[in-house]
Design an enzyme around this catalytic site. Sequence first.
Site, PDB file in Angstrom:
ATOM      1  N   GLU A 118       6.684  -6.593   1.877  1.00 26.61           N
ATOM      2  CA  GLU A 118       6.010  -7.270   0.911  1.00 26.61           C
ATOM      3  C   GLU A 118       7.112  -8.053   0.055  1.00 26.61           C
ATOM      4  O   GLU A 118       7.906  -7.556  -0.229  1.00 26.61           O
ATOM      5  CB  GLU A 118       5.028  -6.368  -0.143  1.00 26.61           C
ATOM      6  N   GLU A 149      -6.026  -1.916  -0.659  1.00 28.51           N
ATOM      7  CA  GLU A 149      -6.377  -1.099  -1.568  1.00 28.51           C
ATOM      8  C   GLU A 149      -7.390  -1.536  -2.830  1.00 28.51           C
ATOM      9  O   GLU A 149      -7.045  -1.352  -3.952  1.00 28.51           O
ATOM     10  CB  GLU A 149      -5.076  -0.370  -2.301  1.00 28.51           C
TER      11      GLU A 149
END
Length: 862
Positions: free
Chosen positions: A259, A589
């Site tokens: 990321e 998420e």
Amino acid sequence: MKRHFLLILLLVGISITSKSYANEPDSAYIFSYATAKNYNHNGLHFAWSVDKENWHTIGPEYKFLGSDFGRWGSQKRMINPYLFIDNEGEWHCIWSLNEKVEQFALASSSDLYNWGRQYYPYIMEEGPIEKPEIHFNSEKEVYSITWLSEDQAYLSETTDFKTFSEAQKIDTDQRQDNRVSQYINGEKQTGVINKTDWATIQNLIVRYEWMKFKDQENAEKMKDDASRFGYLEELTADISFQPEKSKAISDKLIGVFFEDINYAADGGIYAELIQNRGFEYNLHDKLGRDKSWTHDKAWSVKGEGLTFTIDTVAPIHINNKHFAVLDVQQNGAALINEGFDGIAVKGGEQYNFSVFARSMDEAKYSAKVQLVAKDGTVVGETIIKNIKGNWAKKEAVIKATQTVNDAQLHIIPMQSGKLALDMISLFPKNTFKGRKNGLRKDLAQVVADIHPKFVRFPGGCVAHGDGIGNIYHWKNTIGPLEARKPNRNLWGYHQTAGLGYFEYFQYCEDIGAEPLPVVAAGVPCQNSGDCGHGQQGGIPMCEMDSYVQDVLDLIEWANGDKNTKWGKVRAEAGHPKPFNLKYLGVGNEDLITDIFEERFTMIYNAVKEKYPDIVVIGTVGPFYYGTDYVEGWDLATKLEVPMVDEHYYLPPGWFINNQDYYDRYDRSKPKVYLGEYASHLPNRHMNIETALSEALYLTAVERNADVVEMTSFAPLLAKHGHTQWNPDLIYFNNTEIHPTVDYYVQKLFGQNSGDEYIPNQINLSDSNTKAQKRVGVSMVKDSQTGDYIIKMANLLPIEVAANIDLNQFISEEAEVQINVLKGAPDDRKAVPSEETMTVKPDAVYSMPAYSFTVIRIPAQKK
């Protein structure tokens, strides 16, 4: 004794439905409230009483329900919660979110601690909702809500929890209010009193005590082992294996998750050395909090007679609107770039310089380009010539004459006049695998050394962004660099998109890893704040067909041949063969709401219909429990999603005490990708304690690799001085790489993975459960090499004498490779040792205190 009995009831899932003891009441009063502490962030609390006079807190101030609306941390507020129970025995809580949005929150529960998904209906009045009351229709659906605002009452009608019609004023005398003030632990609190059966209150008490017990267990630290295991003087373990019960497991268990957080991309693994090369930094990247973060960030002028401004008229490309204009009155002055904490160059290495330039008048221009050390020494230079009236890319090579860690780039115009510059770039020629526009060689290699079986990218929260306008769109990251669209990084800086989807896929191919791109599920990050209202700002349904097509286009771009529209784009970019994409993550998420479910289902069904072989990976929230976890699993099971992405960041004690976490998973349900996890201590340091707790846990995950098909520690990379999140696996600066102890656990598992699991039995000489939990063993077979690999974790303060029965794997003495990671619990610099040793079928091996050992047994010759 009573407490232990209640904990046992909770453990086995028994709900207390009647009075447990003769001297307890049939019913009592429950007071629900939220404090203003921590900016209204602490959530819903309970106290109970039998007489509405003497109140007893359950906690105290334990959060039984928290708001999921808004940015991280204290931005998720609960103001004036109002709790009531309907005729069917279902509890409902509504609360105000903040003083700005025209929304409120609603959630429901059957027991006051397991809460369903939250809804955030819109209302017409601004400000906190006061004294709400909910009415139901004959179908037990919410029909209307009344509330008070500035002494006026309002009515909203609805047929569901999603939308409410325009509010109408009503007579305040027609409604009843039971919000009261009570003294709780000496402090005056305002809340709501409801009468309920005693079993409900007792279950809340049990829930709190159980969670407190688990918190204490999870908080166990190795620094207390001297007292915890002080009685241990010697310990033996008899270890045997059962190859007749072996089972096939995933061959892709260990991967990496990349990321762009902590400057992992720009200024990190992406090898570009110039900061703000396209002059596209802007104040919004940092939400206006850094006034220096403008289009000229990292640029300056040295010398007299040179003016540097930013322009947007006639740019190279609409996606790259800003460029520099140099107004040169006299020669000798320089436009300077400071790089990312300086520019590190190595003596003897070559660097590719490029710039888009054009003359803004009739003249032709030349410019000298230099690499200059802090002391003014020129350590490399070149000249670009023939800058004319139209944008043109100029390229040259600079050879560094000496090693400098903090050089600057100087561009010195050689004639007076006005010229425009953009996309100013300096790249090392020696990138990973020699790729143009490639990756920093040493950093990319450290990641590759893990032998990851897949790479998940580009995030994380970066993928679904901070608000709808910040969602990461893959099409903006392919094609010529000057045509790519930069984006504000959710983590508070800037993404050039130089490291884009082509480069991600290329890296996966270069290291033999499966690409696993993640796309937003039509909603932004549940912690969004830029859009003002959390992830409830989903992509409008009228635009979802176009967004779904973008997702389908991604698969065509990756897998289509050159005769397809998007396959042709990939081929023309330099990769004629398909990338052979197999996995696609949808969502990250996310808050599992009706808005999420509607959009995720659209994307999933479209991919399933057109590309049935693609394994779509869903999402079940950011924790290993709670509403998003339950709702996410329910949705995935209903839709028959092949795999779900689980996340959890927890203390070492959790990993030690939850090794059975996946043993109880239903094998008929979706597979698991443990996409983000890490063991962390309160100070967020990485050391032997965190590393060994992960190693121990991974031996249990390996045992369950028939259901857990993939795992990846997160985050992967962090640049010193630029971290937004800790812990991270690999820390670095411009010249050095500092792998953590936890990195070596990932590397040992990645380099010693298998595709067949061999069950084992451990007979430890100490029967103490805490001791037994701290010794873990797994064995796998690598079918490609025929090797058997044993992994052994010892998290005890003394060595364990292991008697290992290898009679079914070797018939005589054999040379084996052994890697051992060990050290004191707070050791942050431990690295594995490697050696070979001879073992017999009845092997004896001493597992060092606080260690992780990998024994690789070569395939036996027949």
